[in-house]
Write a protein that holds these residues in place. Structure first.
Motif, PDB file in Angstrom:
ATOM      1  N   ALA A  43       8.197  14.898   5.090  1.00 53.38           N
ATOM      2  CA  ALA A  43       7.145  15.019   4.927  1.00 53.38           C
ATOM      3  C   ALA A  43       7.056  15.242   3.338  1.00 53.38           C
ATOM      4  N   LEU A  44       8.360  15.331   2.537  1.00 49.36           N
ATOM      5  CA  LEU A  44       8.854  15.639   1.608  1.00 49.36           C
ATOM      6  C   LEU A  44       8.572  14.305   0.871  1.00 49.36           C
ATOM      7  N   GLU A  45       9.409  13.299   1.246  1.00 50.89           N
ATOM      8  CA  GLU A  45       9.376  11.906   0.678  1.00 50.89           C
ATOM      9  C   GLU A  45       7.523  11.683   1.289  1.00 50.89           C
ATOM     10  N   ARG A  46       7.863  11.490   1.203  1.00 52.53           N
ATOM     11  CA  ARG A  46       6.614  10.740   1.898  1.00 52.53           C
ATOM     12  C   ARG A  46       5.296  12.054   0.921  1.00 52.53           C
ATOM     13  N   ARG A  47       5.350  12.358   0.508  1.00 57.53           N
ATOM     14  CA  ARG A  47       4.203  13.241  -0.602  1.00 57.53           C
ATOM     15  C   ARG A  47       4.835  12.698  -1.802  1.00 57.53           C
ATOM     16  N   ARG A  48       5.819  12.626  -1.753  1.00 56.89           N
ATOM     17  CA  ARG A  48       6.214  12.467  -3.671  1.00 56.89           C
ATOM     18  C   ARG A  48       5.500  11.147  -3.173  1.00 56.89           C
ATOM     19  N   ARG A  49       6.873   9.707  -2.278  1.00 55.26           N
ATOM     20  CA  ARG A  49       5.229   8.291  -2.690  1.00 55.26           C
ATOM     21  C   ARG A  49       4.521   8.376  -3.107  1.00 55.26           C
ATOM     22  N   ALA A  50       3.661   9.501  -2.486  1.00 54.44           N
ATOM     23  CA  ALA A  50       2.117   9.047  -2.445  1.00 54.44           C
ATOM     24  C   ALA A  50       1.777   9.654  -3.898  1.00 54.44           C
ATOM     25  N   GLU A  51       2.583  10.683  -4.264  1.00 56.38           N
ATOM     26  CA  GLU A  51       2.096  11.369  -5.164  1.00 56.38           C
ATOM     27  C   GLU A  51       2.593  10.405  -6.659  1.00 56.38           C
ATOM     28  N   ARG A  52       3.456   9.712  -6.394  1.00 58.16           N
ATOM     29  CA  ARG A  52       3.975   8.243  -7.438  1.00 58.16           C
ATOM     30  C   ARG A  52       2.924   7.167  -7.524  1.00 58.16           C
ATOM     31  N   LEU A  53       2.080   6.977  -5.867  1.00 58.76           N
ATOM     32  CA  LEU A  53       1.204   6.043  -5.633  1.00 58.76           C
ATOM     33  C   LEU A  53      -0.421   6.063  -7.050  1.00 58.76           C
ATOM     34  N   ALA A  54      -0.734   7.513  -6.763  1.00 59.63           N
ATOM     35  CA  ALA A  54      -1.981   8.298  -7.277  1.00 59.63           C
ATOM     36  C   ALA A  54      -1.390   8.299  -9.119  1.00 59.63           C
ATOM     37  N   GLU A  55      -0.564   8.420  -9.550  1.00 57.26           N
ATOM     38  CA  GLU A  55      -0.122   8.435 -10.584  1.00 57.26           C
ATOM     39  C   GLU A  55      -0.203   6.899 -10.951  1.00 57.26           C
ATOM     40  N   ALA A  56       0.624   5.462 -10.714  1.00 58.41           N
ATOM     41  CA  ALA A  56       0.588   5.028 -10.809  1.00 58.41           C
ATOM     42  C   ALA A  56      -0.468   3.626 -10.700  1.00 58.41           C
ATOM     43  N   THR A  57      -1.488   4.647  -9.775  1.00 54.64           N
ATOM     44  CA  THR A  57      -2.571   4.008  -9.512  1.00 54.64           C
ATOM     45  C   THR A  57      -3.922   4.328 -10.894  1.00 54.64           C
ATOM     46  N   ALA A  58      -3.405   5.963 -11.209  1.00 53.96           N
ATOM     47  CA  ALA A  58      -3.971   5.938 -12.383  1.00 53.96           C
ATOM     48  C   ALA A  58      -3.850   5.277 -13.246  1.00 53.96           C
ATOM     49  N   THR A  59      -2.728   4.823 -13.633  1.00 50.06           N
ATOM     50  CA  THR A  59      -1.796   4.830 -14.567  1.00 50.06           C
ATOM     51  C   THR A  59      -2.408   2.757 -15.250  1.00 50.06           C
ATOM     52  N   THR A  60      -2.337   2.521 -13.921  1.00 45.27           N
ATOM     53  CA  THR A  60      -2.640   0.546 -13.861  1.00 45.27           C
ATOM     54  C   THR A  60      -4.103   1.009 -14.125  1.00 45.27           C
ATOM     55  N   ALA A  61      -5.361   1.980 -13.643  1.00 41.30           N
ATOM     56  CA  ALA A  61      -6.519   2.267 -14.629  1.00 41.30           C
ATOM     57  C   ALA A  61      -6.728   2.129 -15.648  1.00 41.30           C
ATOM     58  N   ASP A  62      -5.803   2.612 -15.977  1.00 37.06           N
ATOM     59  CA  ASP A  62      -5.991   3.264 -17.685  1.00 37.06           C
ATOM     60  C   ASP A  62      -5.834   1.663 -18.038  1.00 37.06           C
TER      61      ASP A  62
END
Length: 169
Positions: free
Chosen positions: A45-64
């Motif tokens: 669960a910790l690994e999945r949460r970290r991966r999802a957080e990286r995805l959220a950050e990458a999505t925001a960076t891409t949007a910027d």
């Protein structure tokens, strides 16, 4: 050869609206992570949460990056429309003076274009030189804007490439 300001503006609007949607998606993912966090336990669960957080950050960076590229495209579209208008006005002014603008160069029109006395020739050359300087200024400014746009698109492409590679790793 100059380009189409309307198409650039439409692309800019599309990029910026997609950037807004991506920001909303990143925030929705972050909210879902926060809601689910108390129930997620264990290493998987910790690994999945970290991966999802990286995805959220990458999505925001891409949007910027998309929003920045869209702003640059809007600016370039505006400058391109103004440059086209200025060049058309200069072409009309040149035509009224018996001159033509061909490939960014102001030249005498073909055929007989006026009286062949020294004063008229000198005046025509002065007008030609003035128009040539103004055409050169417009074309140079347009070139600078294209260079800035190219650099912005290259930065955005590199960011998307590295972000994509990081998400696949």
């Amino acid at each position: 050869m100059l380009g189409d300001p309307g198409s650039l503006s439409a692309l800019a609007s599309s990029l910026r609206s997609r950037a807004v949607q991506l920001h909303a998606d990143a925030e929705a993912l972050r909210a879902a992570l926060a809601d689910a966090a108390p129930g997620w336990r264990g290493p998987s669960a910790l690994e999945r949460r970290r991966r999802a957080e990286r995805l959220a950050e990458a999505t925001a960076t891409t949007a910027d990056a998309m929003d920045a590229c869209g702003r640059t495209l809007h600016s370039t579209a505006t400058e391109l429309a103004e440059a086209i208008a200025r060049l058309r006005a200069l072409e009309e002014e040149a035509g009224a003076a018996g001159l033509d603008v061909r490939d960014g160069t102001v030249e005498r029109s073909w055929g007989i274009t006026g009286v062949a006395d020294a004063h008229s020739v000198d005046e025509a050359e002065r007008v030609r030189a003035s128009l040539q300087e103004r055409v050169h200024h417009v074309v140079t400014t347009l070139g600078r804007h294209r260079t800035l746009l190219t650099a912005e698109c290259a930065r955005a492409s590199e960011l998307l490439r590295t972000t994509s590679a990081a998400l696949r790793a």
